[in-house]
Design a protein around this motif. Structure first.
Motif, PDB file in Angstrom:
ATOM      1  N   LYS A  58       0.631  -1.241   0.018  1.00 38.11           N
ATOM      2  CA  LYS A  58       0.066  -0.091  -0.094  1.00 38.11           C
ATOM      3  C   LYS A  58       0.861   1.335  -0.022  1.00 38.11           C
ATOM      4  O   LYS A  58       0.450   2.270   0.516  1.00 38.11           O
ATOM      5  CB  LYS A  58      -1.000  -0.063   0.872  1.00 38.11           C
ATOM      6  N   ILE A  59       2.100   1.078  -0.511  1.00 44.89           N
ATOM      7  CA  ILE A  59       2.870   2.432  -0.236  1.00 44.89           C
ATOM      8  C   ILE A  59       2.446   3.429  -1.230  1.00 44.89           C
ATOM      9  O   ILE A  59       2.607   4.711  -1.147  1.00 44.89           O
ATOM     10  CB  ILE A  59       4.494   1.927  -0.752  1.00 44.89           C
ATOM     11  N   ASP A  60       1.751   2.955  -2.382  1.00 47.62           N
ATOM     12  CA  ASP A  60       1.306   3.830  -3.356  1.00 47.62           C
ATOM     13  C   ASP A  60       0.149   4.893  -2.638  1.00 47.62           C
ATOM     14  O   ASP A  60      -0.049   5.883  -2.778  1.00 47.62           O
ATOM     15  CB  ASP A  60       1.011   3.395  -4.576  1.00 47.62           C
ATOM     16  N   LEU A  61      -0.623   4.004  -1.873  1.00 42.81           N
ATOM     17  CA  LEU A  61      -1.780   4.636  -1.269  1.00 42.81           C
ATOM     18  C   LEU A  61      -1.243   5.818  -0.125  1.00 42.81           C
ATOM     19  O   LEU A  61      -1.866   6.842  -0.035  1.00 42.81           O
ATOM     20  CB  LEU A  61      -2.627   3.668  -0.338  1.00 42.81           C
ATOM     21  N   GLN A  67       0.559  13.219  -0.704  1.00 42.72           N
ATOM     22  CA  GLN A  67       0.610  14.256  -1.514  1.00 42.72           C
ATOM     23  C   GLN A  67      -0.737  14.981  -1.216  1.00 42.72           C
ATOM     24  O   GLN A  67      -0.426  16.216  -1.463  1.00 42.72           O
ATOM     25  CB  GLN A  67       0.604  13.767  -3.041  1.00 42.72           C
ATOM     26  N   SER A  68      -1.956  14.520  -0.814  1.00 41.93           N
ATOM     27  CA  SER A  68      -2.492  15.254  -0.678  1.00 41.93           C
ATOM     28  C   SER A  68      -2.509  16.155   0.586  1.00 41.93           C
ATOM     29  O   SER A  68      -2.835  17.266   0.719  1.00 41.93           O
ATOM     30  CB  SER A  68      -3.900  14.536  -0.001  1.00 41.93           C
ATOM     31  N   LEU A  69      -1.847  15.626   1.667  1.00 35.57           N
ATOM     32  CA  LEU A  69      -1.410  16.457   2.755  1.00 35.57           C
ATOM     33  C   LEU A  69      -0.571  17.631   2.528  1.00 35.57           C
ATOM     34  O   LEU A  69      -0.707  18.516   3.156  1.00 35.57           O
ATOM     35  CB  LEU A  69      -0.733  15.512   4.012  1.00 35.57           C
ATOM     36  N   ILE A  70       0.269  17.306   1.668  1.00 36.17           N
ATOM     37  CA  ILE A  70       1.470  18.463   1.283  1.00 36.17           C
ATOM     38  C   ILE A  70       0.461  19.450   0.584  1.00 36.17           C
ATOM     39  O   ILE A  70       0.887  20.644   0.884  1.00 36.17           O
ATOM     40  CB  ILE A  70       2.475  17.724   0.191  1.00 36.17           C
ATOM     41  N   SER A  71      -0.107  19.318  -0.226  1.00 37.57           N
ATOM     42  CA  SER A  71      -0.978  20.526  -0.969  1.00 37.57           C
ATOM     43  C   SER A  71      -1.986  21.095   0.132  1.00 37.57           C
ATOM     44  O   SER A  71      -1.962  22.428   0.197  1.00 37.57           O
ATOM     45  CB  SER A  71      -1.657  19.795  -2.219  1.00 37.57           C
ATOM     46  N   GLU A  72      -2.495  20.186   0.961  1.00 40.40           N
ATOM     47  CA  GLU A  72      -3.774  20.686   1.690  1.00 40.40           C
ATOM     48  C   GLU A  72      -3.076  21.754   2.973  1.00 40.40           C
ATOM     49  O   GLU A  72      -3.600  22.498   3.393  1.00 40.40           O
ATOM     50  CB  GLU A  72      -4.380  19.683   2.313  1.00 40.40           C
TER      51      GLU A  72
END
Length: 170
Positions: A58-61, A67-72
């Protein structure tokens, strides 16, 4: 992701423009979960955030979640808990380094810097505080992990904010 020394990561953060200054994410890497905590926009305090399930396939998950946290949250770096100062033979250094290597190998978090910070007894301290609440084991474990991440990140922030204050006073 690129490793930098703890002081260099903080100095780069402080030198950046106030409007573009990012935040830090604390990671408490365990066998099953990765506890997350985030700094405030001024990088003075840490708050528990969430827990990610840690599984190799699940590393891609996990990368997608990061990535979502980085932008948020406008993240610029990870503070990764590590027991490099092993006491009485306890330690998770290999496990933590393998996890970070897996993240780096994906090439999908290139915009981030990371460093390691001592986490000795962070989970044990939180466990001690939560024990009287008699929480369900899964809830207790995930709560411990995210609060341990907050303890790791807060220790890093306190140390370098204090250091910068002392340097400015000299």
């Amino acid at each position: 992701m690129r490793y930098v020394k703890p002081l260099n990561l903080f100095r780069d953060l402080v030198k950046s423009n106030v409007e573009t200054r990012g935040r830090l994410l604390g990671l408490d890497v365990g066998e099953k979960y990765v506890g997350l905590a985030v700094s405030d926009p001024h990088n003075k305090t840490a708050s528990p955030l969430s827990v990610l399930v840690r599984k190799q396939p699940k590393i891609d998950l996990m990368i997608s979640d990061f990535q979502s946290l980085i932008s948020e949250l406008s993240l610029v770096g990870f503070i990764v808990g590590d027991t490099s100062n092993k006491i009485h033979g306890y330690g998770n250094t290999v496990q933590v380094k393998l996890f970070i290597d897996d993240l780096c190998k994906t090439g999908k978090l290139e915009c981030l810097k990371y460093t390691y910070w001592d986490e000795n007894f962070s989970s044990k301290s939180v466990d001690f505080l939560l024990k009287p609440l008699d929480l369900h084991p899964v809830i207790a474990k995930t709560t411990i992990d995210k609060f341990a991440a907050a303890g790791i990140l807060q220790g890093y922030l306190d140390y370098f904010n204090r250091k910068m204050k002392l340097e400015a006073a000299e």
